[in-house]
Design a protein around this motif. Sequence first.
Motif, PDB file in Angstrom:
ATOM      1  N   UNK A   1       0.843  -1.185   0.000  1.00  0.00           N
ATOM      2  CA  UNK A   1       0.000   0.000   0.000  1.00  0.00           C
ATOM      3  C   UNK A   1       0.877   1.232   0.000  1.00  0.00           C
ATOM      4  N   UNK A   2       0.588   2.163  -0.863  1.00  0.00           N
ATOM      5  CA  UNK A   2       1.334   3.418  -0.950  1.00  0.00           C
ATOM      6  C   UNK A   2       0.661   4.436  -0.054  1.00  0.00           C
ATOM      7  N   UNK A   3       1.296   4.755   1.099  1.00  0.00           N
ATOM      8  CA  UNK A   3       0.664   5.703   2.011  1.00  0.00           C
ATOM      9  C   UNK A   3       0.726   7.127   1.464  1.00  0.00           C
ATOM     10  N   UNK A   4       1.445   7.318   0.360  1.00  0.00           N
ATOM     11  CA  UNK A   4       1.444   8.614  -0.312  1.00  0.00           C
ATOM     12  C   UNK A   4       0.138   8.856  -1.052  1.00  0.00           C
ATOM     13  N   UNK A   5      -0.665   7.819  -1.184  1.00  0.00           N
ATOM     14  CA  UNK A   5      -1.979   7.942  -1.832  1.00  0.00           C
ATOM     15  C   UNK A   5      -3.028   7.549  -0.781  1.00  0.00           C
ATOM     16  N   UNK A   6      -3.467   8.517   0.028  1.00  0.00           N
ATOM     17  CA  UNK A   6      -4.415   8.197   1.092  1.00  0.00           C
ATOM     18  C   UNK A   6      -5.810   7.905   0.539  1.00  0.00           C
ATOM     19  N   UNK A  25     -12.479   9.136  -8.947  1.00  0.00           N
ATOM     20  CA  UNK A  25     -11.499   8.283  -9.618  1.00  0.00           C
ATOM     21  C   UNK A  25     -10.465   9.135 -10.371  1.00  0.00           C
ATOM     22  N   UNK A  26     -10.926  10.180 -11.050  1.00  0.00           N
ATOM     23  CA  UNK A  26     -10.013  11.069 -11.787  1.00  0.00           C
ATOM     24  C   UNK A  26      -9.015  11.726 -10.832  1.00  0.00           C
ATOM     25  N   UNK A  27      -9.491  12.208  -9.705  1.00  0.00           N
ATOM     26  CA  UNK A  27      -8.597  12.826  -8.715  1.00  0.00           C
ATOM     27  C   UNK A  27      -7.574  11.817  -8.197  1.00  0.00           C
ATOM     28  N   UNK A  28      -8.025  10.613  -7.899  1.00  0.00           N
ATOM     29  CA  UNK A  28      -7.127   9.599  -7.370  1.00  0.00           C
ATOM     30  C   UNK A  28      -6.090   9.160  -8.403  1.00  0.00           C
ATOM     31  N   UNK A  29      -6.494   9.088  -9.666  1.00  0.00           N
ATOM     32  CA  UNK A  29      -5.535   8.743 -10.722  1.00  0.00           C
ATOM     33  C   UNK A  29      -4.473   9.823 -10.846  1.00  0.00           C
ATOM     34  N   UNK A  30      -4.891  11.094 -10.774  1.00  0.00           N
ATOM     35  CA  UNK A  30      -3.911  12.192 -10.830  1.00  0.00           C
ATOM     36  C   UNK A  30      -2.986  12.134  -9.619  1.00  0.00           C
ATOM     37  N   UNK A  31      -3.558  11.841  -8.465  1.00  0.00           N
ATOM     38  CA  UNK A  31      -2.750  11.762  -7.259  1.00  0.00           C
ATOM     39  C   UNK A  31      -1.712  10.648  -7.376  1.00  0.00           C
ATOM     40  N   UNK A  32      -2.112   9.517  -7.921  1.00  0.00           N
ATOM     41  CA  UNK A  32      -1.189   8.385  -8.074  1.00  0.00           C
ATOM     42  C   UNK A  32      -0.085   8.700  -9.079  1.00  0.00           C
ATOM     43  N   UNK A  33      -0.448   9.354 -10.188  1.00  0.00           N
ATOM     44  CA  UNK A  33       0.532   9.629 -11.243  1.00  0.00           C
ATOM     45  C   UNK A  33       1.365  10.870 -10.969  1.00  0.00           C
ATOM     46  N   UNK A  34       0.702  11.951 -10.554  1.00  0.00           N
ATOM     47  CA  UNK A  34       1.370  13.244 -10.433  1.00  0.00           C
ATOM     48  C   UNK A  34       1.642  13.658  -8.987  1.00  0.00           C
ATOM     49  N   UNK A  35       1.182  12.841  -8.032  1.00  0.00           N
ATOM     50  CA  UNK A  35       1.330  13.124  -6.605  1.00  0.00           C
ATOM     51  C   UNK A  35       0.542  14.363  -6.173  1.00  0.00           C
ATOM     52  N   UNK A  36      -0.460  14.730  -6.967  1.00  0.00           N
ATOM     53  CA  UNK A  36      -1.302  15.879  -6.624  1.00  0.00           C
ATOM     54  C   UNK A  36      -2.516  15.928  -7.530  1.00  0.00           C
ATOM     55  N   UNK A  37      -3.521  16.619  -7.084  1.00  0.00           N
ATOM     56  CA  UNK A  37      -4.648  16.995  -7.930  1.00  0.00           C
ATOM     57  C   UNK A  37      -5.122  18.339  -7.419  1.00  0.00           C
ATOM     58  N   UNK A  38      -5.841  19.054  -8.230  1.00  0.00           N
ATOM     59  CA  UNK A  38      -6.228  20.413  -7.874  1.00  0.00           C
ATOM     60  C   UNK A  38      -7.745  20.540  -7.819  1.00  0.00           C
ATOM     61  N   UNK A  39      -8.213  21.254  -6.809  1.00  0.00           N
ATOM     62  CA  UNK A  39      -9.628  21.549  -6.669  1.00  0.00           C
ATOM     63  C   UNK A  39      -9.856  23.028  -6.947  1.00  0.00           C
ATOM     64  N   UNK A  40     -11.041  23.348  -7.423  1.00  0.00           N
ATOM     65  CA  UNK A  40     -11.391  24.753  -7.632  1.00  0.00           C
ATOM     66  C   UNK A  40     -11.683  25.388  -6.278  1.00  0.00           C
ATOM     67  N   UNK A  41     -11.726  26.710  -6.235  1.00  0.00           N
ATOM     68  CA  UNK A  41     -12.070  27.407  -4.993  1.00  0.00           C
ATOM     69  C   UNK A  41     -13.472  27.015  -4.526  1.00  0.00           C
TER      70      UNK A  41
END
Length: 194
Positions: A1-6, A25-41
């Motif tokens: 388990x990658x704890x970098x992907x909570x 799912x899209x956010x989690x895929x970005x998190x796994x690949x890019x180590x981040x995802x962005x949310x709007x305000x």
Amino acid sequence: MDIGVPYNIERILWLVFGEDGDFARECMEKLAKEKRFQLTQKQIKQLHDFGISSRTVPQADAMLQLKKVWETDKYLIDPHTALAVSVAYSKDSPAQTHSVGCISTAHPVKFSDAICDSLSLTSGGRSEEVLRLLEQNPPNHPTITDLLKKVRATKSFPKKDHYFRIGDDWTQQLKDIICRVANTRQSKSARSKL
């Protein structure tokens, strides 16, 4: 388990943003690949309105908290729990105005090296040293029933016993409870600002 992907983030995204599995799912895929995802305000505001926020704790602060909990309460926590406890005791924490509970899900022995380093323990094997501390100071946990009584006393949880039965919409029931808790917090916060 990658704890970098909570993975609890995936559940939170799904719950807060209208049970939108594709978005989560899209956010989690970005998190796994890019180590981040962005949310709007707007999305960040939705999270805050739901009662969700985040904090950053330096590892050194968490390890100091681990040591403090041990020294004051003779209660041994793991490094992950130490992060949560650090946030709970921080000056801008919701714990300053609300009851906050930190639930540990890891056994301290799993993190013997970090615990021994934090407590400056050097004798014997590291895992054995942590086990010795636990044997000498067995944890005294409150029961879940006791915790629920405290939560119910805040008037943000149903007074009657709440049961999840086969055939019930558990997701909706949990959402209702979470929303009630969040609304109670918002109401208290608004009243305190008056």
